[in-house]
Design a protein around this motif. Structure first.
Motif, PDB file in Angstrom:
ATOM      1  N   VAL A 161       4.448  -1.206  31.452  1.00  0.00           N
ATOM      2  CA  VAL A 161       3.792  -0.029  32.029  1.00  0.00           C
ATOM      3  C   VAL A 161       2.604   0.394  31.157  1.00  0.00           C
ATOM      4  O   VAL A 161       1.536   0.754  31.661  1.00  0.00           O
ATOM      5  N   GLN A 162       2.800   0.312  29.852  1.00  0.00           N
ATOM      6  CA  GLN A 162       1.727   0.679  28.931  1.00  0.00           C
ATOM      7  C   GLN A 162       0.564  -0.319  29.020  1.00  0.00           C
ATOM      8  O   GLN A 162      -0.597   0.076  29.002  1.00  0.00           O
ATOM      9  N   ILE A 163       0.862  -1.575  29.149  1.00  0.00           N
ATOM     10  CA  ILE A 163      -0.189  -2.585  29.296  1.00  0.00           C
ATOM     11  C   ILE A 163      -0.929  -2.391  30.616  1.00  0.00           C
ATOM     12  O   ILE A 163      -2.167  -2.483  30.671  1.00  0.00           O
ATOM     13  N   LEU A 164      -0.195  -2.074  31.678  1.00  0.00           N
ATOM     14  CA  LEU A 164      -0.815  -1.838  32.978  1.00  0.00           C
ATOM     15  C   LEU A 164      -1.719  -0.610  32.943  1.00  0.00           C
ATOM     16  O   LEU A 164      -2.851  -0.632  33.442  1.00  0.00           O
ATOM     17  N   SER A 165      -1.243   0.474  32.322  1.00  0.00           N
ATOM     18  CA  SER A 165      -2.065   1.688  32.239  1.00  0.00           C
ATOM     19  C   SER A 165      -3.273   1.480  31.324  1.00  0.00           C
ATOM     20  O   SER A 165      -4.360   2.001  31.592  1.00  0.00           O
ATOM     21  N   THR A 166      -3.107   0.714  30.265  1.00  0.00           N
ATOM     22  CA  THR A 166      -4.236   0.406  29.386  1.00  0.00           C
ATOM     23  C   THR A 166      -5.275  -0.424  30.126  1.00  0.00           C
ATOM     24  O   THR A 166      -6.482  -0.186  30.003  1.00  0.00           O
ATOM     25  N   GLY A 167      -4.824  -1.370  30.907  1.00  0.00           N
ATOM     26  CA  GLY A 167      -5.750  -2.172  31.705  1.00  0.00           C
ATOM     27  C   GLY A 167      -6.499  -1.332  32.729  1.00  0.00           C
ATOM     28  O   GLY A 167      -7.705  -1.510  32.930  1.00  0.00           O
ATOM     29  N   ALA A 168      -5.787  -0.400  33.378  1.00  0.00           N
ATOM     30  CA  ALA A 168      -6.443   0.490  34.340  1.00  0.00           C
ATOM     31  C   ALA A 168      -7.464   1.383  33.639  1.00  0.00           C
ATOM     32  O   ALA A 168      -8.569   1.613  34.164  1.00  0.00           O
ATOM     33  N   PHE A 169      -7.106   1.885  32.460  1.00  0.00           N
ATOM     34  CA  PHE A 169      -8.029   2.729  31.690  1.00  0.00           C
ATOM     35  C   PHE A 169      -9.274   1.944  31.286  1.00  0.00           C
ATOM     36  O   PHE A 169     -10.402   2.437  31.403  1.00  0.00           O
ATOM     37  N   LEU A 170      -9.077   0.716  30.837  1.00  0.00           N
ATOM     38  CA  LEU A 170     -10.221  -0.124  30.467  1.00  0.00           C
ATOM     39  C   LEU A 170     -11.074  -0.466  31.691  1.00  0.00           C
ATOM     40  O   LEU A 170     -12.303  -0.540  31.592  1.00  0.00           O
TER      41      LEU A 170
END
Length: 112
Positions: free
Chosen positions: A55-64
């Protein structure tokens, strides 16, 4: 050592943002977004992609992705403060209001 180098990169970008602000009295959107991207990538590299929850990787990717879109869209944004002097505009507005009030109200003369 990689974390320290990336941290140094973030500090250099922040210093560049400060120099731009002090010289031009504006904050550069591009430099601010670049600082955000560099700091997020630093955190991902330091913590490790494999150890972070999905979930953290997915949210980081969305933020980037949002930061990348903002970096591309800023090219089409007009310069905000180019040729605008807010103090001059406020002074002229105040002057116009005072001129309008002085014309609409006659002057009173004190007689002794």
């Amino acid at each position: 050592m990689t974390a320290d180098l990336l941290f140094l990169l973030v500090l250099v970008e922040l210093f560049r943002l400060l120099i731009i602000y002090l010289q031009e009295q504006r904050v550069s959107i591009g430099v601010a977004v670049e600082v955000c991207i560099a700091s997020v990538l630093r955190e991902v590299i330091v913590r490790g992609v494999l150890e972070a929850p999905w979930v953290q990787i997915l949210s980081t990717g969305a933020f980037l992705l949002v930061l990348g879109v903002l970096l591309v869209v800023r090219v089409w944004l007009p310069p905000t403060f180019e040729g605008i002097d807010p103090e001059r505009r406020m002074a002229s507005r105040k002057r116009n209001l005072s001129d309008h009030e002085s014309v609409s109200q006659p002057l009173e003369v004190n007689r002794f």
